[in-house]
Design a protein around this motif. Sequence first.
Motif, short mmCIF file in Angstrom:
data_model
loop_
_atom_site.label_atom_id
_atom_site.label_comp_id
_atom_site.label_asym_id
_atom_site.label_seq_id
_atom_site.Cartn_x
_atom_site.Cartn_y
_atom_site.Cartn_z
N ALA A 230 0.76 -1.15 -0.17
CA ALA A 230 -0.08 0.03 -0.02
C ALA A 230 0.87 1.18 -0.04
CB ALA A 230 -1.00 0.14 1.20
N ALA A 231 2.14 1.19 0.60
CA ALA A 231 2.89 2.40 0.64
C ALA A 231 3.44 2.57 -0.46
CB ALA A 231 3.90 2.24 1.75
N LEU A 232 3.88 1.54 -1.04
CA LEU A 232 4.56 1.62 -2.51
C LEU A 232 3.78 2.19 -3.74
CD1 LEU A 232 6.62 -1.76 -2.93
CD2 LEU A 232 7.34 0.63 -2.44
N GLU A 233 2.25 2.06 -3.42
CA GLU A 233 1.40 2.57 -4.19
C GLU A 233 1.32 4.20 -4.12
OE1 GLU A 233 -0.13 1.25 -6.52
OE2 GLU A 233 -0.75 -0.83 -6.17
N GLY A 234 1.96 4.61 -2.99
CA GLY A 234 1.92 6.27 -3.08
C GLY A 234 2.36 6.70 -3.98
N ASP A 235 3.35 6.15 -4.87
CA ASP A 235 4.06 6.81 -5.94
C ASP A 235 3.40 6.41 -7.36
OD1 ASP A 235 6.10 7.82 -4.25
OD2 ASP A 235 7.28 6.01 -4.37
N GLN A 238 3.85 7.74 -11.36
CA GLN A 238 5.14 8.20 -11.86
C GLN A 238 6.16 6.76 -11.91
OE1 GLN A 238 6.90 10.81 -8.74
NE2 GLN A 238 9.00 10.31 -9.49
N VAL A 239 5.93 5.87 -11.14
CA VAL A 239 6.89 4.55 -10.79
C VAL A 239 6.67 3.61 -11.97
CG1 VAL A 239 7.87 2.83 -9.53
CG2 VAL A 239 7.05 4.85 -8.35
N VAL A 240 5.24 3.66 -12.31
CA VAL A 240 4.79 2.59 -13.31
C VAL A 240 5.53 3.22 -14.53
CG1 VAL A 240 2.87 2.07 -15.03
CG2 VAL A 240 2.48 1.90 -12.48
N ALA A 241 5.62 4.44 -14.80
CA ALA A 241 6.27 5.08 -15.95
C ALA A 241 7.55 4.86 -16.34
CB ALA A 241 5.81 6.50 -16.36
N GLU A 242 8.43 4.29 -15.16
CA GLU A 242 9.95 4.38 -14.93
C GLU A 242 10.24 2.87 -15.86
OE1 GLU A 242 11.06 4.11 -10.92
OE2 GLU A 242 10.66 6.28 -10.71
N GLN A 243 11.56 3.05 -16.55
CA GLN A 243 12.06 1.91 -17.07
C GLN A 243 12.67 1.00 -16.18
OE1 GLN A 243 11.44 1.19 -20.59
NE2 GLN A 243 10.19 2.97 -20.30
N PRO A 244 12.78 -0.25 -16.53
CA PRO A 244 13.44 -1.27 -15.24
C PRO A 244 14.99 -0.77 -15.09
CG PRO A 244 12.44 -2.52 -17.01
CD PRO A 244 12.32 -1.00 -17.43
N VAL A 245 15.52 -1.03 -13.96
CA VAL A 245 16.86 -0.54 -13.86
C VAL A 245 17.60 -1.81 -13.35
CG1 VAL A 245 18.23 0.73 -12.06
CG2 VAL A 245 16.07 1.58 -13.06
N ASP A 246 18.57 -1.90 -13.97
CA ASP A 246 19.88 -3.21 -13.83
C ASP A 246 20.13 -2.97 -12.22
OD1 ASP A 246 21.86 -4.80 -13.51
OD2 ASP A 246 22.67 -4.67 -15.64
N PRO A 247 20.11 -3.91 -11.53
CA PRO A 247 20.17 -3.84 -10.10
C PRO A 247 21.71 -3.94 -9.91
CG PRO A 247 19.72 -6.09 -10.62
CD PRO A 247 19.45 -5.21 -11.84
N ARG A 248 22.75 -3.93 -10.98
CA ARG A 248 23.76 -3.95 -10.69
C ARG A 248 24.38 -2.41 -10.81
NH1 ARG A 248 24.88 -8.44 -15.02
NH2 ARG A 248 23.09 -7.26 -15.85
N SER A 249 23.40 -1.47 -11.35
CA SER A 249 23.95 -0.31 -11.55
C SER A 249 23.92 0.84 -9.94
CB SER A 249 23.12 0.45 -12.22
OG SER A 249 21.74 0.58 -11.98
N ALA A 250 24.43 1.87 -10.10
CA ALA A 250 24.45 2.42 -8.82
C ALA A 250 23.00 2.65 -8.30
CB ALA A 250 24.95 3.92 -8.97
#
Length: 253
Positions: A230-235, A238-250
Amino acid sequence: MTRLLTTIGFDADDTLWQNETFFRLTQDRFTRLLADYAAPDHLHDRLLAAETRNLGSYGFGIKGFVLSMIETAIEVTEGRVPAPVIAEIMAAGREMLEHPIELLPHARAAVESLAERRRVILITKGDLLDQERKLAQSGLGELFHGVEIVSQKTAQVYARVFARHGDGVERALMVGNSLKSDVLPVIEAGGWGVHVPHGLTWALESAEPPAGHRRFRELPDLGGLPALVAALEGDGAQVVAEQPVDPRSAAQP
């Protein structure tokens, strides 16, 4: 507002119910059986080496564990392992397969709560028959919108599963006790990973947490999972529109 998370994936063993505890108890029994042939630490190392070698052939689960114990017993006794010892190893495996399921704290409540508004998927690896048995005995089966029993948990597997059962991995969250299998691969694929430590972790599942990564969270137990979602839904959008991020990046702040 577009929903951020539409699909929640749950690991099974040591996330929803006890599993590693029974492996440890059986390993202690195995150690006692072979006490005349090998010291405990040496025996544990040999067994782990056998399990590692055999994963590609036997996969994950109790049956592969039993076969690895038998192989180790033959090795450490130089082929002289008594037949009654083999028989007791096999009996220990059958007892593991017949052991009643013990749900972990908040497991049912968490799945029920999240299933009310989202798709909930069980994603587990291991022996097909044993995993089906545990799910049936757990009483949780009717809560899941889908069940996937896979041989490996990789970024590619998660991408396929969440595409098949949901709206893609970018709008999915996976929760489990294993950083290596339940968290890191789904983050690599572009989803969210929530680590719920169990306390007992198989050596082959050890990994370092992606500390600071914006799609990684950790909870002490499943009780806080609905509130976290539920807390993550607060974003939201905006967050849905983000592209996946490689977890190895900063890591992002």
